[in-house]
Design a protein around this motif. Structure first.
Motif, PDB file in Angstrom:
ATOM      1  N   THR A 132      -6.157  10.869 -11.255  1.00 12.52           N
ATOM      2  CA  THR A 132      -6.452  12.250 -11.304  1.00 12.52           C
ATOM      3  C   THR A 132      -7.467  12.573 -10.569  1.00 12.52           C
ATOM      4  N   GLY A 133      -7.810  11.559  -9.591  1.00 13.54           N
ATOM      5  CA  GLY A 133      -9.209  11.919  -8.851  1.00 13.54           C
ATOM      6  C   GLY A 133      -8.922  12.775  -7.633  1.00 13.54           C
ATOM      7  N   PRO A 134     -10.089  12.787  -6.864  1.00 14.97           N
ATOM      8  CA  PRO A 134      -9.742  14.032  -5.881  1.00 14.97           C
ATOM      9  C   PRO A 134      -8.859  13.359  -5.005  1.00 14.97           C
ATOM     10  N   THR A 135      -8.447  14.237  -3.930  1.00 21.55           N
ATOM     11  CA  THR A 135      -7.408  13.979  -2.945  1.00 21.55           C
ATOM     12  C   THR A 135      -7.605  14.856  -1.739  1.00 21.55           C
ATOM     13  N   ASN A 136      -7.114  14.484  -0.574  1.00 21.29           N
ATOM     14  CA  ASN A 136      -7.335  15.233   0.644  1.00 21.29           C
ATOM     15  C   ASN A 136      -6.168  16.238   0.895  1.00 21.29           C
ATOM     16  N   HIS A 137      -6.049  17.014   1.946  1.00 16.90           N
ATOM     17  CA  HIS A 137      -5.020  18.103   2.272  1.00 16.90           C
ATOM     18  C   HIS A 137      -3.823  17.609   2.128  1.00 16.90           C
ATOM     19  N   TRP A 138      -3.682  16.013   2.522  1.00 22.44           N
ATOM     20  CA  TRP A 138      -2.279  15.647   2.419  1.00 22.44           C
ATOM     21  C   TRP A 138      -2.032  15.025   1.140  1.00 22.44           C
ATOM     22  N   GLY A 139      -2.844  15.047   0.279  1.00 28.01           N
ATOM     23  CA  GLY A 139      -2.376  14.422  -1.407  1.00 28.01           C
ATOM     24  C   GLY A 139      -2.873  12.961  -1.507  1.00 28.01           C
ATOM     25  N   PHE A 140      -3.705  12.660  -0.830  1.00 29.90           N
ATOM     26  CA  PHE A 140      -4.020  11.089  -1.205  1.00 29.90           C
ATOM     27  C   PHE A 140      -5.419  10.849  -1.031  1.00 29.90           C
ATOM     28  N   ALA A 141      -6.070   9.839  -1.663  1.00 24.63           N
ATOM     29  CA  ALA A 141      -7.389   9.149  -1.440  1.00 24.63           C
ATOM     30  C   ALA A 141      -7.368   7.941  -0.927  1.00 24.63           C
ATOM     31  N   THR A 142      -8.317   7.569  -0.010  1.00 20.98           N
ATOM     32  CA  THR A 142      -8.355   6.157   0.334  1.00 20.98           C
ATOM     33  C   THR A 142      -9.276   5.575  -0.501  1.00 20.98           C
ATOM     34  N   VAL A 143      -8.912   4.353  -1.143  1.00 23.33           N
ATOM     35  CA  VAL A 143      -9.638   3.742  -2.325  1.00 23.33           C
ATOM     36  C   VAL A 143      -9.884   2.382  -2.115  1.00 23.33           C
ATOM     37  N   SER A 144     -10.784   1.656  -3.073  1.00 26.71           N
ATOM     38  CA  SER A 144     -10.924   0.241  -2.891  1.00 26.71           C
ATOM     39  C   SER A 144     -10.305  -0.205  -4.289  1.00 26.71           C
ATOM     40  N   ILE A 145     -10.242  -1.470  -4.273  1.00 27.31           N
ATOM     41  CA  ILE A 145      -9.610  -2.121  -5.355  1.00 27.31           C
ATOM     42  C   ILE A 145     -10.468  -1.693  -6.872  1.00 27.31           C
ATOM     43  N   ASP A 146     -11.893  -1.897  -6.449  1.00 25.37           N
ATOM     44  CA  ASP A 146     -12.512  -1.691  -7.814  1.00 25.37           C
ATOM     45  C   ASP A 146     -12.471  -0.237  -8.477  1.00 25.37           C
ATOM     46  N   GLN A 147     -11.969   0.831  -7.472  1.00 23.39           N
ATOM     47  CA  GLN A 147     -11.837   2.046  -7.974  1.00 23.39           C
ATOM     48  C   GLN A 147     -10.583   2.337  -8.803  1.00 23.39           C
ATOM     49  N   ILE A 148      -9.609   1.521  -8.964  1.00 30.57           N
ATOM     50  CA  ILE A 148      -8.302   1.478  -9.604  1.00 30.57           C
ATOM     51  C   ILE A 148      -8.371   0.282 -10.757  1.00 30.57           C
ATOM     52  N   ALA A 149      -9.503  -0.685 -10.609  1.00 35.09           N
ATOM     53  CA  ALA A 149      -9.087  -1.481 -11.906  1.00 35.09           C
ATOM     54  C   ALA A 149      -9.287  -1.051 -13.196  1.00 35.09           C
ATOM     55  N   GLN A 150      -9.528   0.226 -13.303  1.00 38.83           N
ATOM     56  CA  GLN A 150      -9.662   0.787 -14.857  1.00 38.83           C
ATOM     57  C   GLN A 150      -8.432   1.321 -15.275  1.00 38.83           C
TER      58      GLN A 150
END
Length: 281
Positions: free
Chosen positions: A187-205
């Motif tokens: 549910t975090g922020p995304t860009n115009h195209w609907g995605f975010a580039t994230v690292s592993i630790d950002q989705i570990a939760q």
């Protein structure tokens, strides 16, 4: 462009955008030429491009001389690529059709795009059929997932063992998920195209979410699942495995929405928390 009359139906259609190409092909409209056919076949795959369709080269650097020689009746593109074809306005009408814009959602825009393609090419009933077929596919997916084995998913495109794209708000996938009895964990922020580039630790939760990786998945990611203490220990992968989904048009149109619903359902009906640590395909 107004609706075409039977006497003015374009026969020699050129398409310069992947989502428009996918939509037209799904409606049975085979263009004379398309941009970036190799990329389409690698990343979109379905509907298939017939061998007779001419490749115009890269979408950002089309072969304009070749295009002029083809003498098209109509050029379909999006605002993103329209400037590349502006010099050909005297050669053929150029129709801009946008799915990813600040106006409405990609799914709503994809329906409008299909109908506009049907109008300007003289195939309105084909658009009606695609709209109905897509709705039926999503409704079928919702029934199949009425008692899901997981109620939360992460839709990703793996870039490396430590980084990925994750799709959320503004994406076509989010619009489809919103019509299913599951939720998108991101549910975090995304860009115009609907995605975010994230690292592993950002989705570990997101330990309760099943991670869906849209193929192609880099080889080093598969090796990392077996050997890396970072990726292999990611809670969602330990619980469900990394679930691989065949290629879809992540920035696609209406057909991609229905295909995503089908593939997501196939992935989730097979997964159970007991397959922790396994890699699904």
């Amino acid at each position: 462009m107004a609706k075409t009359t039977s006497a003015a139906i374009p026969k020699r259609i050129v398409i310069a955008d992947g989502a428009i190409s996918e939509t037209a092909l799904a409606m049975g409209i085979v263009p004379l030429a398309m941009a970036d056919i190799p990329g389409y076949r690698a990343w979109v795959q379905e509907p298939a491009v017939p061998d007779r369709v001419i490749n115009l080269g890269a979408r950002f650097q089309p072969n304009l001389e070749r295009l002029a020689q083809l003498k098209p009746d109509l050029i379909l593109t999006s605002s993103f690529y329209a400037n590349q074809y502006a010099s050909l306005r005297d050669l053929a009408p150029i129709e801009k059709i946008d799915i990813y814009s600040s106006s409405k959602t990609p799914f709503s825009n994809a329906i409008a795009a299909a109908r506009k393609i049907g109008d300007v090419t003289g195939h309105p009933t084909a658009a009606d059929r695609l709209v109905a077929e897509t709705a039926a596919r999503i409704e079928h997916a919702a029934r199949q997932l009425s008692t899901p084995k997981t109620r939360s998913v992460l839709i990703t495109s793996m870039l490396s063992p430590r980084h990925m794209r994750v799709f959320g708000r503004n994406s076509l996938m989010q619009d489809v998920i919103a019509q299913l009895p599951i939720q998108n964990a991101w549910t975090g922020p995304t860009n115009h195209w609907g995605f975010a580039t994230v690292s592993i630790d950002q989705i570990a939760q997101y330990s309760d979410a099943a991670m869906i990786a849209i193929e192609p998945v880099p080889d080093n990611v598969g090796r990392a699942i077996d050997h890396s203490p970072i990726l292999s220990e990611l809670p969602s992968i330990k619980r469900y495995g990394l679930i691989k989904m065949p290629p879809i048009a992540t920035f696609g149109g209406l057909f991609a929405a229905g295909r995503f619903a089908d593939l997501l359902t196939s992935s989730l009906v097979q997964v159970t928390p007991e397959n922790a640590g396994a890699t699904s395909s």
